[in-house]
Structure formats: structure tokens, C-alpha cells
Scaffold this motif. Structure first.
Motif, mmCIF file in Angstrom:
data_model
loop_
_atom_site.group_PDB
_atom_site.id
_atom_site.type_symbol
_atom_site.label_atom_id
_atom_site.label_comp_id
_atom_site.label_asym_id
_atom_site.label_seq_id
_atom_site.Cartn_x
_atom_site.Cartn_y
_atom_site.Cartn_z
ATOM 1 N N THR A 167 22.550 -52.962 -59.336
ATOM 2 C CA THR A 167 21.124 -53.313 -59.560
ATOM 3 C C THR A 167 20.579 -53.450 -58.545
ATOM 4 N N CYS A 168 20.691 -54.339 -57.346
ATOM 5 C CA CYS A 168 20.308 -54.711 -56.820
ATOM 6 C C CYS A 168 20.990 -54.068 -55.203
ATOM 7 N N GLN A 176 16.874 -51.785 -48.247
ATOM 8 C CA GLN A 176 15.805 -52.168 -48.022
ATOM 9 C C GLN A 176 15.304 -53.199 -48.791
ATOM 10 N N ASN B 4 28.682 -40.174 -53.763
ATOM 11 C CA ASN B 4 27.284 -39.955 -53.837
ATOM 12 C C ASN B 4 26.785 -38.661 -54.545
ATOM 13 N N TYR B 47 24.702 -43.184 -66.370
ATOM 14 C CA TYR B 47 25.513 -44.039 -66.123
ATOM 15 C C TYR B 47 26.546 -42.760 -66.972
ATOM 16 N N ASN B 333 19.440 -53.600 -67.598
ATOM 17 C CA ASN B 333 19.788 -52.247 -67.143
ATOM 18 C C ASN B 333 21.468 -52.738 -66.965
ATOM 19 N N GLY B 410 14.307 -56.118 -52.413
ATOM 20 C CA GLY B 410 15.658 -55.296 -52.433
ATOM 21 C C GLY B 410 16.052 -54.928 -53.452
ATOM 22 N N TRP B 411 15.829 -55.889 -54.723
ATOM 23 C CA TRP B 411 15.919 -55.561 -55.968
ATOM 24 C C TRP B 411 15.504 -54.711 -56.791
ATOM 25 N N ASN B 413 13.886 -52.380 -55.500
ATOM 26 C CA ASN B 413 14.255 -50.443 -54.670
ATOM 27 C C ASN B 413 15.936 -50.373 -55.196
ATOM 28 N N GLY B 414 16.752 -51.247 -55.607
ATOM 29 C CA GLY B 414 18.080 -51.073 -56.416
ATOM 30 C C GLY B 414 17.321 -50.959 -57.106
ATOM 31 N N ILE B 415 17.228 -51.429 -58.263
ATOM 32 C CA ILE B 415 16.354 -51.510 -59.635
ATOM 33 C C ILE B 415 16.872 -49.982 -59.630
ATOM 34 N N ALA B 417 16.537 -47.197 -57.977
ATOM 35 C CA ALA B 417 17.394 -46.272 -57.969
ATOM 36 C C ALA B 417 18.794 -45.839 -58.967
ATOM 37 N N ASP B 418 18.846 -47.014 -59.184
ATOM 38 C CA ASP B 418 20.011 -46.922 -60.464
ATOM 39 C C ASP B 418 19.336 -46.326 -61.214
#
Lengths: 230, 421
Positions: A167-168, A176, B4, B47, B333, B410-411, B413-415, B417-418
Motif C-alpha cells: 500500500t506504501c 518516492q 514484475n 490482485y 485497499n 510516499g503512501w 505513490n504507493g497506493i 501504483a497498488d
């Protein structure tokens, strides 16, 4: 970005070397020992605060970086090309490269014969991984027994648990705003997670995440993430 | 082991050709239909497709081609981020994960026939249906307001054109004007959301319209991270923000969108911007599917997010009534991953592990002054139950607050992308 034939060759070469290195399965390097091994590199590379490009690049954030990026404009064509084709510095590529740099990237400008001992390579990789953790560098916690750090994690369970991390933290290793957590040696990963669980490391989100995991679950995550490459 | 996208696409083709699905012997691949392409739905679709390596046929129904995240939309209102940065498209879910992305409204669900009807009239059959439609507003919740008034008095609680509209209205306020917010009653999407919005509106007014006033009309006696927000407002926006709570008529406000007035306890106030965030309920399609209760939410089982009314229907995120988790993108999520694992297990026999959930909500009070609240959760037979939690503290140093904000970036961008690959 696509894998070209060149990259395939590199991957095949790397895979062949990896499988011939039987000791590689145990990623149990010790950062403090790696720091001593790093003395061999110091004539050309700096690390730590204020580290600059010397003969080669500063190596503070090596793990997870695309090959060639740290050298910037000064990267050799060979190194830059490997990076553009998708090669990243992680457990596997570093294990191969450090053993004999020219075996992985024949035209690299780095004139270093290599580290012959697997133990030296494992230790220095652990040291590099630790540098990526910045101020919160992973120190060996005396409360952590060898048994806990040596627990062999269930990769499939780790993959499920990892969905709670992604999630992060991004699986492609981009960082980033948050650190990359892919390709870490299992012992380093587990030590860091136990440090959050024991509240020796401060970030409350990570304390929360690690606090919800038992020893086997931390080992499962470590096993999963150690195997993720870009 | 490579995990990947590149290797997935290749592996998926092989797997699709060689895997047989044990549940539907000899039949076509099992089908999963996901309605709603936000933090719950997009994550679940991705997922399931990723984990099953092509063994499950996944369709994602989402009317908008560009999805604007509600999270960080307050930062757009504050001018801290640009609008384009919160927009995301579904191309990778189709190209890299083989998900059938359909940009249409789902208008009907027949749970006996296991079909979903689309606005175009076409019909899709499913083995499992995942509903993640977010929220809709309760009719009549704020006297004088309905969705036809949303251009005059925007809610901006579904991001997109409403976000742009509200921002334009704030930017056009006369000097010394008044921005009013009608805050929603519990439970609602993103508990700190209205108050982060107040912070971001104050941030932009302080710079461009320093004599402007902000009025919060709130039916709740207290709200999420209240002590942290009010401390921050005192430090950054002293005297700009007033709260009218339930003791002073905050629960009994009505609006007149044509006159641009708010009436509280019989007293009429003229305002320049009125941001009405009405009481909420599950997204309409959950109600149409018949999986909501008398409170308007969809009760679910904590172990797999399946509806308590139909084991072949799962409900994620804001629409679900699951227990202790707040309605947030992070929660949706997190729930989506538990649901995806359970659905894969049921349809292809893949391994199922015990459910674990977590949530963190970051909020920005002023540039580089970020706060957060979070918790971990487990599944019990009764509900999703909180295990333990944390919250930022007043008096943290500036470095900590800045790091908290950077962590939230950062979160983000992460979530995303997730969710979107």
C-alpha cells in the motif's frame, strides 16, 4: 522498457553464476563485518554523510538503484546500458558483480578483481543494505537469537503478507518518499522489522505493521522481499 | 523469483493455457465482476488477475475513464498539488493484467441469475461479484439541498469536476468573504477529510484572502484528530475558523442554494461558498443488489468481505459495514487484498491465509505540517476488530511533521501504483 537479447544474456550469465554459488541461499551477512570488507573499496568509493563521487560513485543508496544511476554523467556506457535495460543493484546482481565485476558487465570501468569469498560478499551486501536505511541503520539486537534470524520464511505466505506493505512501499523498488524494501538480505530485513516491533525504531506506522506480525510472519516477509527484483 | 509486470504477462499466457480451474470443471474460466474502480475495486481486480495468472476472468466496471482520487483532493483545493496529479487511468490494468475494463454504469444486479446489467443494456454473468461503489448521499439529509444544487453548493466529496468547481469558488471569493462547510454526521467517508479540507481552504485563504472567514457547521460533538487539528488551526490560522457544534444548532442547519444562505437555529447567514457534505450511505448499486441494511450500508463477514446476505457477493470499502475500520481509501485497499485472496481460493483452490487489515490516515494541516492516525485489525466472526492503534501528538517537532507529510506522499505513490499497476 523491454528485455533485449543483451539483457537476456546478462540474466542467463547471472543465473548460471548464481546457481553455481551454493552458499548464496543463505543471505546472512553481517553489516559490521561488511564495513571492514568495504575498506578495500574506499580508495575509489565513499559512503556516509557528505559522500561524493571519487573514482567511482558514492554508494549510500545502492540497493534497489538502477545500475549506472549513482554515477550520473560519469557512468560508463556499459553500465548505463545495463541500467537502461532494467538491471538494478540487488542481492542477486551484487552477488554476481562483486564476485567478478567483469563477469557481469564486461566493459565496466571498475578495475577491481572481485571478492572471492562468499562470506565477504554477503557481509558487504548486508553493509550496503544497511546504508540504505540511513540514520536508522540496522544494528544487531542482542535480544534477537540466531534462531529467530535464521527462521526460513514461507514465501507464499510472505507474498500475501507483503500486500500489506505494498500500500506504501512499491514492489518495483521505486522510493518516492518511502524507502525501497525489495532485495534486502533476509537477516537485515528481519532485524529491521523486529526493531520496529520492539519499538527500537520510531516510525509509528511501521511499529503498527511490525507489531501485528509474529516471528514466522516476519521471516515470511523477509523471504518474499529478498526474492523480489526489479 | 520475479514478480514484475514483464514476467507476469509472459507467465500469465502460459498459466492460462495450462491451468484448469478446479471449481468449474471443464467449463470456461471462472468469472469475477468488480463494480467500482477505486481503492477497493481496482485493487481487488488487480490482485485477483495478478495472483491467478490468467486463471480467473476479471471484469472491472467503472464509469469514469480518468479516476480522480478523493485522497489528496483536499491538497488540490489548497493549491498544494495540481489537479492532474490526482487523476489515474486504467490502461495498465487492461494491458498488463488482462483485466476487461468496461467504462459504463452498472444499473442492475440479479443475484439469482448471477448477472450484472449495464446502462447500455448488455449483461455480464459472474461467479463472484465484488461491489466497491463508494458512497452516495442520503436524500433530504441537509434541508434545502439536493444533488441538483451541487453546482451552487458543491460537496466535492467525490473527487473530479466537483473538486475543480469548489476550488474555483474558493479562489473567486470576495476579500473578507465567508466559506461555510456543512459537515456530515457519522459514519462517513474519510473521517479526517472535512477537517483536512478546512485546513487546506485556510491555507489558500491565508495567502490570497487573509480577512476571509471559515465556518464549520457540524452535527457531531467531536471529530477525528480534533485535538491535532484545532492545535494546528490555532498555530497557523488564528481567528479564521469558527465551529458551530450541535449545542449551537450545528445539527439543525438548512441551506438556500439560490440565496446562498445558511440558516442555523433560525438565524440566516449569507455566505460566499457553501460546501455541503451530506449524510452518506452505500453506493447506489449496493442497494440495487439488495445487500444493504436499514442503515444504508452493506454488512459483511470480516474473514473474506463477503456480504452477510449473499456469499457470492463481496462488498469493499466505504459501502461495507465491517466493524472497526474507518471508511478510507487505505482501508478499502487493505480489505481488497483479503477479499482477492478469498475469491481466488474459492475459485481456483489457491491457498487462503488468515485475514489481516491495517489503515493509516494522513492529513495535512499546513505545508509540511502533517499528522496521522492508524491501526491494525483482525477478523473475528462478529466483525473486523481493532487490535491496536496510534495517533500523532501535539507538540511534535517540525521535522517529525514534515517527515509525516513526506511519508504521506510516499503512501500516495504507493497506493496508486497498488491500485492501477
Amino acid at each position: 522498457m523491454r528485455y533485449s537479447d543483451v539483457m537476456k544474456k546478462i540474466v542467463i550469465a547471472a543465473t548460471a553464476i548464481l546457481f553455481s554459488s551454493t552458499a548464496f541461499a543463505e543471505h546472512t551477512g553481517v553489516p559490521t563485518k561488511g564495513e571492514r570488507v568495504f575498506r578495500k573499496c574506499r580508495s575509489c568509493h565513499e559512503v556516509g554523510e557528505g559522500a561524493k563521487y571519487k573514482v567511482g560513485p558514492a554508494l549510500n543508496n545502492l540497493m534497489g538503484q538502477q545500475v549506472g544511476v549513482l554515477s550520473g554523467d560519469k557512468a560508463s556506457k556499459a553500465l548505463r546500458r545495463a541500467g537502461e535495460l532494467g538491471m538494478v543493484w540487488d542481492l542477486k546482481t551484487l552477488e554476481v558483480f562483486l564476485r567478478k565485476p567483469k563477469a557481469l558487465i564486461p566493459k565496466t570501468k571498475m578495475s577491481f578483481a572481485g571478492l572471492k569469498k562468499h562470506e565477504d560478499r554477503a557481509n558487504i551486501i548486508a553493509y550496503f543494505s544497511n546504508l540504505g536505511a540511513g540514520e536508522e541503520a540496522v544494528k544487531r539486537d542482542p535480544r534477537l537469537s540466531d534462531e529467530i534470524l535464521a527462521l526460513k520464511g514461507d514465501v507464499e505466505y510472505g507474498e500475501y503478507l507483503a500486500s500489506g506493505c505494498t500500500t506504501c512501499h512499491q514492489l518495483d523498488g521505486s522510493d518516492q518518499g518511502l524507502p525501497s524494501i525489495i532485495g534486502w538480505p533476509t537477516s537485515i530485513f528481519a532485524t529491521a522489522m523486529h526493531a520496529y516491533k520492539n519499538k527500537d525504531r520510531e516510525n509509528p506506522v511501521m511499529q503498527q505493521q511490525a507489531g501485528a506480525l509474529d516471528n514466522d510472519e516476519i521471516a515470511a516477509l523477509a523471504a518474499f522481499f529478498s526474492g523480489v527484483t526489479k | 523469483m520475479k514478480l514484475n509486470r514483464r514476467s507476469f504477462v509472459g507467465a500469465g499466457v502460459v498459466a492460462a493455457a495450462s491451468l484448469s480451474a478446479p471449481v468449474v470443471m471443464g467449463a470456461a474460466r471462472p468469472r469475477v465482476v468488480v463494480i467500482g474502480g477505486g481503492a477497493g475495486g481496482a485493487t481487488a481486480a488487480r490482485y485477483i488477475a495478478k495472483g491467478s495468472k490468467g486463471a480467473i476472468d476479471v471484469t472491472l466496471i467503472e464509469p469514469t475513464r480518468t479516476y480522480y482520487t478523493c485522497f489528496f483532493s483536499n491538497l488540490v483545493l489548497g493549491g498544494v498539488r495540481d489537479f492532474g496529479s490526482i487523476g489515474h487511468t486504467y490502461g495498465k490494468l487492461a494491458s498488463d493484467y488482462g483485466i476487461n475494463v468496461v467504462h459504463e454504469w452498472a444499473i442492475g444486479v440479479d443475484r439469482d441469475a448471477k448477472t450484472v446489467t449495464l446502462a447500455s443494456g448488455s449483461s455480464l454473468s459472474y461467479d463472484r461479484l465484488i461491489l466497491s461503489p463508494g458512497i452516495d448521499f442520503r436524500e433530504g439529509a441537509v434541508k434545502g439541498w439536493d444533488v441538483t444544487s451541487q453546482n451552487k453548493m458543491p460537496h466535492a466529496y467525490k473527487a473530479g469536476s466537483q473538486t475543480q468547481l469548489l476550488k474555483a469558488q474558493i479562489d473567486a471569493m470576495p476579500q473578507g468573504g465567508t466559506y461555510a462547510m456543512i459537515a456530515p454526521p457519522n459514519p462517513f467517508r474519510c473521517p479526517p477529510g472535512p477537517y483536512e479540507r478546512i485546513s487546506m481552504v485556510a491555507h489558500t485563504l491565508k495567502r490570497h484572502n487573509p480577512t476571509a472567514k471559515i465556518l464549520i457547521i457540524d452535527p457531531k460533538p467531536k471529530f477525528s484528530k480534533q485535538g491535532l487539528f484545532t492545535d494546528g488551526w490555532d498555530r497557523h490560522y488564528d481567528g479564521m475558523i469558527d465551529i458551530i457544534g450541535p449545542d449551537f444548532g450545528g445539527a439543525d442547519a438548512s441551506v438556500d442554494p439560490d440565496a446562498m444562505t445558511v440558516t442555523i437555529d433560525g438565524e440566516v447567514t449569507k455566505v460566499d461558498v457553501c460546501n455541503v457534505i451530506p449524510a452518506m450511505k452505500a453506493g447506489k448499486i449496493a442497494e440495487i443488489a439488495g445487500v444493504t441494511n436499514d442503515k444504508g450500508w452493506a454488512p459483511v463477514n470480516a474473514h473474506d468481505m463477503s456480504s452477510k446476505m449473499d456469499e457470492n457477493v463481496h462488498v469493499l470499502g466505504d459501502s461495507s459495514q465491517q466493524g472497526d475500520m474507518p471508511k478510507s481509501g487505505f482501508s478499502a485497499n487493505s480489505q481488497a487484498k483479503v477479499c482477492a485472496m478469498a475469491v481466488r481460493g474459492a475459485l481456483t483452490g489457491s491457498k487462503v491465509f488468515p485475514a489481516k487489515f491495517s489503515n493509516t490516515c494522513w492529513s495535512l494541516i499546513e505545508v509540511d505540517d502533517g499528522i496521522k492516525v492508524g491501526a491494525s485489525y483482525k477478523a473475528t466472526d462478529a466483525k473486523i476488530e481493532k487490535v491496536s492503534g496510534f495517533i500523532s501528538k501535539n507538540g511534535e517537532d517540525a521535522g517529525t511533521r514534515k517527515a509525516t507529510y513526506e511519508e504521506s506522499v510516499g503512501w500516495y505513490n504507493g497506493i496508486t501504483a497498488d491500485m492501477f499497476g
